[in-house]
Design a protein around this motif. Structure first.
Motif, short mmCIF file in Angstrom:
data_model
loop_
_atom_site.label_atom_id
_atom_site.label_comp_id
_atom_site.label_asym_id
_atom_site.label_seq_id
_atom_site.Cartn_x
_atom_site.Cartn_y
_atom_site.Cartn_z
N UNK A 16 0.87 -1.03 -0.23
CA UNK A 16 -0.12 0.17 0.01
C UNK A 16 0.95 1.23 0.11
N UNK A 17 0.38 2.43 -0.57
CA UNK A 17 0.92 3.54 -0.64
C UNK A 17 0.32 4.68 0.65
N UNK A 18 1.25 5.21 1.53
CA UNK A 18 0.76 5.94 2.41
C UNK A 18 1.02 7.52 2.37
N UNK A 19 -0.14 8.17 2.19
CA UNK A 19 0.19 9.66 2.15
C UNK A 19 0.16 10.48 3.53
N UNK A 20 0.98 11.16 3.98
CA UNK A 20 1.38 11.67 5.01
C UNK A 20 1.82 12.90 5.27
N UNK A 21 1.68 13.66 6.43
CA UNK A 21 1.88 14.97 6.57
C UNK A 21 3.46 15.21 7.46
N UNK A 22 4.15 15.88 6.72
CA UNK A 22 5.59 15.98 7.44
C UNK A 22 5.25 17.04 8.65
N UNK A 23 4.81 16.88 9.70
CA UNK A 23 4.52 17.92 11.01
C UNK A 23 5.54 18.37 11.53
N UNK A 24 7.00 17.96 11.39
CA UNK A 24 7.94 18.56 11.99
C UNK A 24 8.95 19.15 11.51
N UNK A 25 8.65 19.67 10.23
CA UNK A 25 9.58 20.33 9.26
C UNK A 25 9.58 21.81 9.84
N UNK A 26 10.96 22.19 9.65
CA UNK A 26 11.13 23.65 10.62
C UNK A 26 11.79 24.43 9.39
N UNK A 27 12.27 23.93 8.35
CA UNK A 27 13.02 25.33 7.34
C UNK A 27 12.88 24.19 6.08
N UNK A 28 13.09 25.10 5.08
CA UNK A 28 13.04 24.63 3.46
C UNK A 28 14.56 25.19 3.04
N UNK A 29 15.21 24.23 2.20
CA UNK A 29 16.22 24.83 1.22
C UNK A 29 15.91 24.17 -0.01
N UNK A 30 16.20 25.26 -0.96
CA UNK A 30 15.88 24.79 -2.27
C UNK A 30 16.83 23.67 -2.67
N UNK A 31 18.14 23.79 -2.59
CA UNK A 31 19.13 23.06 -2.95
C UNK A 31 20.13 22.46 -1.72
N UNK A 32 20.34 21.20 -1.94
CA UNK A 32 21.34 20.85 -0.79
C UNK A 32 21.91 19.54 -1.28
N UNK A 33 22.72 18.91 -0.41
CA UNK A 33 23.26 17.58 -0.58
C UNK A 33 22.43 16.66 -0.44
N UNK A 34 22.10 15.63 -1.23
CA UNK A 34 21.26 14.49 -1.18
C UNK A 34 21.82 13.39 -0.19
N UNK A 35 21.16 12.95 0.84
CA UNK A 35 21.67 12.23 1.61
C UNK A 35 22.26 10.77 1.02
N UNK A 36 21.45 10.06 0.17
CA UNK A 36 21.88 8.81 -0.29
C UNK A 36 23.18 8.83 -1.12
N UNK A 37 23.37 9.63 -1.69
CA UNK A 37 24.66 9.82 -2.51
C UNK A 37 25.52 11.10 -2.52
N UNK A 38 24.94 12.17 -1.89
CA UNK A 38 25.70 13.37 -1.63
C UNK A 38 25.74 14.27 -2.81
N UNK A 39 24.85 13.90 -3.85
CA UNK A 39 24.81 14.62 -5.15
C UNK A 39 24.03 15.99 -4.61
N UNK A 40 24.34 17.23 -5.15
CA UNK A 40 23.70 18.05 -4.87
C UNK A 40 22.36 18.26 -5.92
#
Length: 163
Positions: free
Chosen positions: A85-109
């Motif tokens: 099943x696919x679950x749709x949920x809400x990120x209730x603890x989000x504090x800030x937004x960055x438009x560009x960053x280093x992705x955690x899985x491979x470090x790619x910007x």
């Protein structure tokens, strides 16, 4: 009063988002579109917490309980027949937004749309999970990356299903 970095108008904090350290008003972000209401149908119970940066603390391979409100019982008909099943949920603890960053899985910007970061404007998360069992209105699932107490918005047939 804070000022929008795009249009330079003063605005109440409830009508601003902080992106890359700058305030941007909802008029600049969303044009003339108006917000709409979405109600939760349940919540997550597990040991996952938001870690440093974009990571999770805890083991997402452990069983997660999705407690649906009792009012959702009629909508569970035949769901136990599905493995994914696919679950749709809400990120209730989000504090800030960055438009560009280093992705955690491979470090790619990358930008937000090329990632699974919870730090996004919509604050909506989607996860394809394995349905283990259902007891009353509690779903037991594996492979869920939502943190404890995340509000559940919807459940759909999973992407690994026969459909």
């Amino acid at each position: 009063m804070p000022v929008c970095s795009k249009c330079k108008k003063e605005s109440d904090l409830s009508k601003l988002e902080k992106i890359d350290g700058n305030f941007i008003c909802h008029s600049c972000l969303y044009l003339d579109f108006k917000p709409f209401r979405i109600f939760p149908i349940g919540f997550v119970e597990n040991e996952l917490k938001r870690g440093e940066g974009f990571g999770l603390k805890g083991n997402r391979n452990q069983i997660t309980k999705i407690h649906l409100f009792k009012t959702q019982r009629p909508f569970l008909y035949k769901l136990e027949d599905e493995k994914w099943i696919t679950i749709v949920y809400y990120f209730h603890k989000t504090t800030h937004i960055r438009s560009v960053f280093s992705r955690g899985i491979d470090g790619k910007e990358v930008g937000v749309f090329a990632s699974r970061t919870p730090y996004r404007l919509s604050r909506i998360g989607i996860s394809n999970v394995e349905l283990v069992k259902i007891e009353n209105t509690t779903l037991y699932v594996k492979g869920f990356d939502a943190i404890n107490d995340s509000p559940i918005l919807d459940i759909k047939l999973g992407t690994k299903s026969k459909w």
